[in-house]
Design an enzyme around this catalytic site. Structure first.
Site, short mmCIF file in Angstrom:
data_model
loop_
_atom_site.label_atom_id
_atom_site.label_comp_id
_atom_site.label_asym_id
_atom_site.label_seq_id
_atom_site.Cartn_x
_atom_site.Cartn_y
_atom_site.Cartn_z
N GLY A 110 63.25 -44.19 -42.40
CA GLY A 110 63.68 -45.04 -43.51
C GLY A 110 62.53 -45.49 -44.39
N VAL A 237 32.27 -51.08 -26.05
CA VAL A 237 32.37 -49.63 -25.85
C VAL A 237 31.73 -48.93 -27.04
CG1 VAL A 237 33.98 -47.70 -25.67
CG2 VAL A 237 34.39 -49.79 -24.37
N HIS A 445 64.41 -77.62 -3.18
CA HIS A 445 63.44 -77.34 -2.12
C HIS A 445 64.02 -76.31 -1.15
CE1 HIS A 445 60.30 -78.05 0.84
NE2 HIS A 445 61.25 -78.14 1.76
C1 LIG Z 1 52.78 -51.15 -22.61
C2 LIG Z 1 53.44 -52.29 -23.30
C3 LIG Z 1 54.05 -53.28 -22.55
C4 LIG Z 1 54.67 -54.35 -23.17
N1 LIG Z 1 55.25 -55.32 -22.41
C5 LIG Z 1 55.83 -56.37 -23.00
C6 LIG Z 1 56.46 -57.38 -22.22
O1 LIG Z 1 56.49 -57.31 -21.00
N2 LIG Z 1 57.05 -58.41 -22.86
C7 LIG Z 1 57.04 -58.51 -24.23
O2 LIG Z 1 57.59 -59.46 -24.77
N3 LIG Z 1 56.46 -57.57 -25.00
C8 LIG Z 1 55.85 -56.50 -24.42
N4 LIG Z 1 55.30 -55.52 -25.19
C9 LIG Z 1 55.38 -55.66 -26.67
C10 LIG Z 1 56.75 -55.20 -27.17
O3 LIG Z 1 57.00 -53.90 -26.74
C11 LIG Z 1 56.81 -55.29 -28.67
O4 LIG Z 1 56.45 -56.60 -29.08
C12 LIG Z 1 58.19 -54.99 -29.19
O5 LIG Z 1 58.62 -53.71 -28.83
C13 LIG Z 1 58.22 -55.12 -30.73
O6 LIG Z 1 59.52 -54.90 -31.17
P1 LIG Z 1 59.80 -54.35 -32.63
O7 LIG Z 1 61.28 -54.21 -32.71
O8 LIG Z 1 59.11 -55.18 -33.64
O9 LIG Z 1 59.10 -52.91 -32.71
P2 LIG Z 1 59.27 -51.62 -31.82
O10 LIG Z 1 59.76 -51.93 -30.47
O11 LIG Z 1 57.98 -50.90 -31.93
O12 LIG Z 1 60.41 -50.81 -32.55
C14 LIG Z 1 60.24 -50.28 -33.83
C15 LIG Z 1 61.28 -49.21 -34.05
O13 LIG Z 1 61.21 -48.80 -35.42
C16 LIG Z 1 61.34 -47.39 -35.50
N5 LIG Z 1 60.68 -47.00 -36.76
C17 LIG Z 1 59.40 -47.18 -37.11
N6 LIG Z 1 59.20 -46.77 -38.39
C18 LIG Z 1 60.39 -46.34 -38.84
C19 LIG Z 1 60.84 -45.81 -40.07
N7 LIG Z 1 60.03 -45.73 -41.13
N8 LIG Z 1 62.14 -45.45 -40.18
C20 LIG Z 1 62.98 -45.57 -39.14
N9 LIG Z 1 62.61 -46.08 -37.95
C21 LIG Z 1 61.33 -46.47 -37.81
C22 LIG Z 1 60.68 -46.88 -34.24
O14 LIG Z 1 61.18 -45.59 -33.90
C23 LIG Z 1 61.10 -47.96 -33.22
O15 LIG Z 1 62.29 -47.63 -32.58
C24 LIG Z 1 54.68 -54.42 -24.59
C25 LIG Z 1 54.09 -53.42 -25.35
C26 LIG Z 1 53.48 -52.37 -24.72
C27 LIG Z 1 52.86 -51.29 -25.56
#
Ligand SMILES: Cc1cc2nc3c(=O)[nH]c(=O)nc-3n(C[C@H](O)[C@H](O)[C@H](O)COP(=O)(O)OP(=O)(O)OC[C@H]3O[C@@H](n4cnc5c(N)ncnc54)[C@H](O)[C@@H]3O)c2cc1C
Length: 466
Positions: A110, A237, A445
């Site tokens: 998008g 690093v 408790h």
């Molecule tokens: C290893 C790891 C562990 C984590 N553990 C935790 C946790 O335990 N608890 C926690 O709260 N947070 C955790 N996080 C953070 C969490 O995953 C993110 O904060 C969260 O996923 C963000 O949500 P979001 O919807 O903003 O983005 P995202 O989850 O990144 O989703 C974005 C979506 O947009 C889509 N997209 C991107 N660009 C476009 C485009 N131009 N057109 C159409 N679709 C598009 C992608 O395909 C994706 O599906 C973790 C992150 C990592 C990397």
């Protein structure tokens, strides 16, 4: 409204929009909804960390009077299969929810075409096979999320790993260097160490989990070292190179000395970059700073009718629960409903390591910086009966309060089930609870939660069990 991105921020906004009676389109470039969180973040890591917890219990089976375990063996392929099954189950769950709420989902990339024309925005959607279509909407929510940052010149592969590659390793590495000691780096360090990998952490800042209260960082370092994890803070690093059998990382240590660390794999966990390029914001008034979008308290960007939520938002912690709540705020604004802006000092942070961390509110240092006359209480899990029962005495609960009225400003927990225990503290802060109120709040408790009761008491020097 149209939402670009179907991660926790985007799909939550979509469902809430449908609940408000809006007509919703959700666009995601991936084959599967759920974003980083479900596919390569929160859910798979926590699934694997749960395996690690079970593995750890099995190592101590005899202590609990359970014989016949022998030498447990790890079927890594089965571990990954279970993780993948959990993801698939929840991807299907999301697909069901989209159908249930009659949300029009579109698979494709998008991009905003520019500002609204006659109050209508256009999102151009390009499918993987190159077909282009358009979605029109009065309001557009950007929820494109983030990706792992790499150090300059590095490209992720089977040895230089980000969160994506490390979640699909077909074998456990014998040794691993983790660059970055935030939640992501610390969780993978914990996970692989439990399964026997030699783990070294390199962190640029002077302490691990740097967003946490300093005492939490100190305790974490102590307990990681006890687990045989090498912790190097103040480590800059310099280079990451591939060798014949693995990787070589050179760094400058805290004393300014050049050091080398070799390992089978290296995980780069130095933060996440917002996905804000090539989504059409450059043709609008949306303000992007260092890859992140500036919004007001209703998640509105500077372009009328364009909102931003989740990991791409500037000045917000990149957490799934922040993303989903920011989605709910944006949609309430779009639907003309009442909303409460996100309070930065009431966002829980959880790190699912061993030991776990759960925290909310101000650290002791932040509270002092803000001019509070701070009163602190601390209670060790060593004094909690349930901690003895579950065989995990490490860590403590720390309360940061304001001396004047006793308002609780921050709660910082390191130890067993800290990520669950923190929920009480979030509610306390949200309701502006005081130390006195919480000292007289009955906690069942025997529970780990009683350590909170004792910690509130300890602010007044009146803990019972320590
Ligand atoms: C290893 C790891 C562990 C984590 N553990 C935790 C946790 O335990 N608890 C926690 O709260 N947070 C955790 N996080 C953070 C969490 O995953 C993110 O904060 C969260 O996923 C963000 O949500 P979001 O919807 O903003 O983005 P995202 O989850 O990144 O989703 C974005 C979506 O947009 C889509 N997209 C991107 N660009 C476009 C485009 N131009 N057109 C159409 N679709 C598009 C992608 O395909 C994706 O599906 C973790 C992150 C990592 C990397």
């Amino acid at each position: 409204m149209a939402i670009i991105g179907g991660g926790p921020a985007g799909y939550t906004a979509a469902i809430r929009g449908a609940e408000y009676g809006l007509k919703v389109a959700l666009i995601d470039k991936s084959d599967r909804l759920g974003g980083t969180c479900l596919l390569v973040g929160c859910i798979p890591t926590k699934a694997l960390l749960f395996n690690a917890e079970i593995w750890d219990h099995l190592q101590h089976a005899a202590e609990f009077g359970i014989g016949g375990i022998g030498t447990p063996t790890l079927d890594w392929a089965a571990v990954l299969k279970r993780k993948d099954a959990i993801i698939t189950k929840h991807v299907k769950g999301l697909e069901f929810l989209m159908r249930k709420h009659k949300i029009a989902t579109t698979k494709g990339y998008g991009r905003l075409t520019g500002p609204a024309v006659d109050g209508v925005h256009t999102v151009e959607v390009t499918t993987a096979s190159g077909e282009v279509s358009q979605v029109s909407a009065k309001n557009v929510i950007l929820a494109t999320g983030s990706e792992a940052k790499l150090l300059p010149g590095l490209v992720a592969d089977d040895r230089i790993l980000t969160n994506i590659e490390i979640l699909s390793l077909n074998q456990l590495p014998k040794s691993l260097v983790v660059i970055g000691a935030g939640a992501v780096g610390m969780e993978f360090a914990s996970l692989f160490r439990t399964f026997g990998t030699e783990v070294s952490i390199l962190e640029f800042l002077p302490r691990v989990v740097p967003v946490e209260d300093e005492e939490i960082s100190k305790e974490m370092t102590r307990l990681y070292k006890k687990r045989g994890i090498e912790v190097n803070t103040g480590a800059k690093v310099e280079t990451v190179e591939k060798t014949e059998g693995g990787v070589k990382v050179t760094y400058t240590d805290a004393n300014g000395k050049a050091q080398v660390k070799e390992a089978e794999k290296v995980l780069v966990a130095v933060g996440r970059a917002g996905l804000t390029t090539n989504v059409g914001v450059d043709k609008t008034r949306v303000v992007v700073e260092r890859g992140l979008v500036k919004v007001n308290e209703a998640q509105e960007t500077a372009e009328p009718g364009v909102f931003a939520i989740g990991d791409i938002v500037a000045g917000m912690p990149q957490l799934a629960h922040v993303g989903s709540m920011s989605g709910m705020v944006a949609v309430a604004k779009i639907a003309g409903r009442k909303f409460r802006p996100i309070r930065h000092d009431r966002i829980p942070g959880c790190t699912y390591t061993e030991p776990q961390i759960g925290s909310v509110g101000l650290t002791e240092a932040q509270a002092k910086e803000k001019g509070h006359e701070v009163k602190v209480g601390k209670f060790p899990f060593a004094g909690n009966a349930k901690a003895t029962i579950v065989g995990n005495h490490d860590g403590f609960v720390k309360i940061v309060s304001d001396a004047k009225y006793g308002e609780i400003l921050g709660v910082h927990i390191i130890g067993p089930q800290a990520t669950e225990l923190i929920a009480e503290a979030v509610a306390v802060l949200e309701l502006e609870g005081t130390v006195e109120e919480m000292m007289y709040t009955i906690h069942a408790h025997p529970t780990l939660a009683e350590s909170l009761l004792d910690a509130y008491g300890s602010v007044e020097g009146m803990a019972i069990n320590a």
